[in-house]
Motif scaffolding. Structure first.
Motif, PDB file in Angstrom:
ATOM      1  N   GLN A 165       0.816  -1.214   0.000  1.00 58.47           N
ATOM      2  CA  GLN A 165       0.000   0.000   0.000  1.00 58.47           C
ATOM      3  C   GLN A 165       0.855   1.272   0.000  1.00 58.47           C
ATOM      4  OE1 GLN A 165      -2.651  -1.897   3.368  1.00 58.47           O
ATOM      5  NE2 GLN A 165      -3.667  -0.038   2.669  1.00 58.47           N
ATOM      6  N   LYS A 166       2.152   1.142   0.213  1.00 60.36           N
ATOM      7  CA  LYS A 166       3.029   2.307   0.318  1.00 60.36           C
ATOM      8  C   LYS A 166       3.183   3.003  -1.038  1.00 60.36           C
ATOM      9  CE  LYS A 166       6.739   2.106   2.914  1.00 60.36           C
ATOM     10  NZ  LYS A 166       8.135   1.832   3.380  1.00 60.36           N
ATOM     11  N   GLN A 167       2.954   4.301  -1.040  1.00 59.09           N
ATOM     12  CA  GLN A 167       3.126   5.118  -2.238  1.00 59.09           C
ATOM     13  C   GLN A 167       4.434   5.901  -2.182  1.00 59.09           C
ATOM     14  OE1 GLN A 167       0.416   4.863  -4.628  1.00 59.09           O
ATOM     15  NE2 GLN A 167       0.035   3.222  -3.150  1.00 59.09           N
ATOM     16  N   THR A 168       4.733   6.436  -1.006  1.00 58.53           N
ATOM     17  CA  THR A 168       5.994   7.118  -0.725  1.00 58.53           C
ATOM     18  C   THR A 168       6.410   6.686   0.677  1.00 58.53           C
ATOM     19  OG1 THR A 168       5.122   9.095   0.397  1.00 58.53           O
ATOM     20  CG2 THR A 168       5.103   9.102  -2.036  1.00 58.53           C
ATOM     21  N   PRO A 169       7.571   7.095   1.161  1.00 61.08           N
ATOM     22  CA  PRO A 169       7.963   6.695   2.513  1.00 61.08           C
ATOM     23  C   PRO A 169       6.971   7.089   3.599  1.00 61.08           C
ATOM     24  CG  PRO A 169       9.876   7.476   1.332  1.00 61.08           C
ATOM     25  CD  PRO A 169       8.697   7.756   0.446  1.00 61.08           C
ATOM     26  N   THR A 170       6.136   8.094   3.346  1.00 58.60           N
ATOM     27  CA  THR A 170       5.196   8.550   4.378  1.00 58.60           C
ATOM     28  C   THR A 170       3.736   8.496   3.936  1.00 58.60           C
ATOM     29  OG1 THR A 170       5.440  10.858   3.672  1.00 58.60           O
ATOM     30  CG2 THR A 170       6.901  10.076   5.433  1.00 58.60           C
ATOM     31  N   GLN A 171       3.456   7.939   2.775  1.00 53.18           N
ATOM     32  CA  GLN A 171       2.081   7.876   2.272  1.00 53.18           C
ATOM     33  C   GLN A 171       1.681   6.445   1.948  1.00 53.18           C
ATOM     34  OE1 GLN A 171       1.996  10.594  -1.106  1.00 53.18           O
ATOM     35  NE2 GLN A 171       0.866  12.103   0.122  1.00 53.18           N
ATOM     36  N   TYR A 172       0.462   6.100   2.351  1.00 52.73           N
ATOM     37  CA  TYR A 172      -0.090   4.783   2.060  1.00 52.73           C
ATOM     38  C   TYR A 172      -1.484   4.944   1.462  1.00 52.73           C
ATOM     39  CZ  TYR A 172       3.593   2.572   4.860  1.00 52.73           C
ATOM     40  OH  TYR A 172       4.793   2.145   5.351  1.00 52.73           O
ATOM     41  N   LYS A 173      -1.788   4.115   0.486  1.00 52.02           N
ATOM     42  CA  LYS A 173      -3.100   4.105  -0.142  1.00 52.02           C
ATOM     43  C   LYS A 173      -4.017   3.142   0.602  1.00 52.02           C
ATOM     44  CE  LYS A 173      -5.945   4.983  -3.671  1.00 52.02           C
ATOM     45  NZ  LYS A 173      -6.414   6.346  -4.027  1.00 52.02           N
ATOM     46  N   LEU A 174      -5.157   3.626   1.077  1.00 53.42           N
ATOM     47  CA  LEU A 174      -6.091   2.773   1.793  1.00 53.42           C
ATOM     48  C   LEU A 174      -6.794   1.828   0.832  1.00 53.42           C
ATOM     49  CD1 LEU A 174      -7.789   5.288   4.276  1.00 53.42           C
ATOM     50  CD2 LEU A 174      -5.872   3.731   4.712  1.00 53.42           C
ATOM     51  N   THR A 175      -7.097   0.623   1.317  1.00 54.67           N
ATOM     52  CA  THR A 175      -7.889  -0.313   0.529  1.00 54.67           C
ATOM     53  C   THR A 175      -9.348   0.125   0.551  1.00 54.67           C
ATOM     54  OG1 THR A 175      -8.382  -1.760   2.395  1.00 54.67           O
ATOM     55  CG2 THR A 175      -6.329  -2.182   1.194  1.00 54.67           C
ATOM     56  N   GLU A 176     -10.144  -0.498  -0.289  1.00 57.55           N
ATOM     57  CA  GLU A 176     -11.563  -0.155  -0.343  1.00 57.55           C
ATOM     58  C   GLU A 176     -12.243  -0.395   0.995  1.00 57.55           C
ATOM     59  OE1 GLU A 176     -15.590  -1.524  -2.802  1.00 57.55           O
ATOM     60  OE2 GLU A 176     -13.597  -2.001  -3.594  1.00 57.55           O
ATOM     61  N   SER A 177     -11.929  -1.540   1.631  1.00 58.79           N
ATOM     62  CA  SER A 177     -12.556  -1.842   2.923  1.00 58.79           C
ATOM     63  C   SER A 177     -12.071  -0.878   4.009  1.00 58.79           C
ATOM     64  CB  SER A 177     -12.259  -3.289   3.326  1.00 58.79           C
ATOM     65  OG  SER A 177     -10.869  -3.511   3.489  1.00 58.79           O
ATOM     66  N   GLN A 178     -10.815  -0.473   3.956  1.00 61.78           N
ATOM     67  CA  GLN A 178     -10.311   0.491   4.935  1.00 61.78           C
ATOM     68  C   GLN A 178     -10.950   1.853   4.745  1.00 61.78           C
ATOM     69  OE1 GLN A 178      -6.090   0.114   4.148  1.00 61.78           O
ATOM     70  NE2 GLN A 178      -5.774  -1.306   5.862  1.00 61.78           N
ATOM     71  N   MET A 179     -11.120   2.271   3.494  1.00 63.81           N
ATOM     72  CA  MET A 179     -11.798   3.541   3.218  1.00 63.81           C
ATOM     73  C   MET A 179     -13.220   3.519   3.777  1.00 63.81           C
ATOM     74  SD  MET A 179     -10.373   6.167   1.692  1.00 63.81           S
ATOM     75  CE  MET A 179     -11.737   6.957   0.818  1.00 63.81           C
ATOM     76  N   LYS A 180     -13.898   2.412   3.569  1.00 66.40           N
ATOM     77  CA  LYS A 180     -15.267   2.282   4.058  1.00 66.40           C
ATOM     78  C   LYS A 180     -15.305   2.371   5.573  1.00 66.40           C
ATOM     79  CE  LYS A 180     -19.326  -0.744   3.733  1.00 66.40           C
ATOM     80  NZ  LYS A 180     -19.857  -2.013   3.153  1.00 66.40           N
ATOM     81  N   HIS A 181     -14.351   1.718   6.220  1.00 65.70           N
ATOM     82  CA  HIS A 181     -14.325   1.739   7.681  1.00 65.70           C
ATOM     83  C   HIS A 181     -14.008   3.139   8.202  1.00 65.70           C
ATOM     84  CE1 HIS A 181     -13.909  -0.064  11.684  1.00 65.70           C
ATOM     85  NE2 HIS A 181     -12.883   0.756  11.854  1.00 65.70           N
ATOM     86  N   VAL A 182     -13.040   3.798   7.601  1.00 68.71           N
ATOM     87  CA  VAL A 182     -12.638   5.131   8.061  1.00 68.71           C
ATOM     88  C   VAL A 182     -13.784   6.135   7.892  1.00 68.71           C
ATOM     89  CG1 VAL A 182     -11.110   7.080   7.593  1.00 68.71           C
ATOM     90  CG2 VAL A 182     -10.176   4.767   7.706  1.00 68.71           C
ATOM     91  N   THR A 183     -14.480   6.070   6.767  1.00 70.50           N
ATOM     92  CA  THR A 183     -15.516   7.072   6.491  1.00 70.50           C
ATOM     93  C   THR A 183     -16.861   6.739   7.118  1.00 70.50           C
ATOM     94  OG1 THR A 183     -16.007   5.976   4.378  1.00 70.50           O
ATOM     95  CG2 THR A 183     -14.430   7.806   4.342  1.00 70.50           C
ATOM     96  N   GLN A 184     -17.214   5.437   7.190  1.00 68.61           N
ATOM     97  CA  GLN A 184     -18.554   5.069   7.639  1.00 68.61           C
ATOM     98  C   GLN A 184     -18.610   4.617   9.090  1.00 68.61           C
ATOM     99  OE1 GLN A 184     -20.512   2.385   4.888  1.00 68.61           O
ATOM    100  NE2 GLN A 184     -19.748   3.489   3.090  1.00 68.61           N
ATOM    101  N   VAL A 185     -17.540   4.017   9.581  1.00 73.65           N
ATOM    102  CA  VAL A 185     -17.536   3.535  10.971  1.00 73.65           C
ATOM    103  C   VAL A 185     -16.838   4.559  11.876  1.00 73.65           C
ATOM    104  CG1 VAL A 185     -16.838   1.694  12.542  1.00 73.65           C
ATOM    105  CG2 VAL A 185     -17.577   1.135  10.216  1.00 73.65           C
TER     106      VAL A 185
END
Length: 236
Positions: free
Chosen positions: A10-30
């Motif tokens: 998921q790492k894009q840069t040393p300090t950035q990570y791309k969330l998975t679809e399920s993680q995005m759903k959890h972060v925004t909805q839960v």
């Protein structure tokens, strides 16, 4: 999910990570996090810290990773392969409680078909494990070893695990002493199938140097017995 666990892929840069679809759903909805808010994250087999949620891009930007994962239990768990529908809950609980070394083995009362279940596929096992890690705010992935033959495990593999400082325990409801409480030493705990170990298997375990222990007159399901025994041996 009390922690967003980030994989290397998921790492894009040393300090950035791309969330998975399920993680995005959890972060925004839960968690109901808005753009720019902080969330608790951890890197697989690494540290735990905070990150800033970037809603438009679906990225998290690491602020710091300065906390260590919780200590693991000084215990190796040997578990007769449970029914597939029970394995998920059991592995999730085992992981959440801090067990880092698990052997899934065969027993005469384990159906051979269990070993062919899609539940044992690596991606399924990983999902169960990650659920337990995220629940417990842990990052360290346990080692899970499959041993589909009982006798070779007890005779060849088990002796390599039983070092002089390790206490070997066999959960067995008959002719056994009470399970110890609050151990101060590392241990190996072997838990059988719901039908229990056979007489032959108990004999082989005893030849290998383990002590048989029980928790009283009640016979518990594996998914219940595992957390009860772990919390008795190593209370929080």
């Amino acid at each position: 999910m009390n922690l967003i666990l980030l994989r290397e892929e998921q790492k894009q840069t040393p300090t950035q990570y791309k969330l998975t679809e399920s993680q995005m759903k959890h972060v925004t909805q839960v968690l109901r996090k808005a753009d720019g808010e902080r969330i608790r994250v951890g890197v697989v087999n690494g540290n735990i810290g905070d990150a800033i949620f970037d809603l438009p891009s679906g990225l998290v930007n690491i602020v710091h990773l300065d906390a260590l994962p919780p200590k693991s239990l000084p215990l190796t768990l040997v578990l007769a392969l449970p029914r597939p529908n029970m394995l998920k809950r059991t592995l999730t609980n085992i992981t959440a409680m801090g067990v880092k070394n698990v052997y899934l083995i065969h027993s005469s009362k384990v159906e051979k078909s269990y070993w062919q279940s899609p539940v044992l596929k690596p991606e399924s096992i990983e999902n169960f494990v990650f659920e337990g890690l995220e629940q417990a705010k842990d990052t360290v992935i346990p080692t899970i070893t499959f041993c589909p033959r009982f006798k070779p495990f007890v005779e060849d593999i088990f002796p390599t695990l039983m070092t002089p400082d390790v206490l070997g325990l066999l959960a067995h409801p008959y002719n056994a002493k009470a399970c110890p409480i609050d151990l101060k030493q590392p241990s190996i705990l072997a838990i059988g199938p719901e039908g229990g170990w056979s007489e032959y298997e108990v004999g082989k375990w005893q030849e290998a140097g383990v002590e048989t222990v029980q928790m009283g007159d009640r016979i518990l399901k594996v998914e219940t017995a595992v957390p009860v025994l772990l919390s008795r041996l190593y209370p929080a």
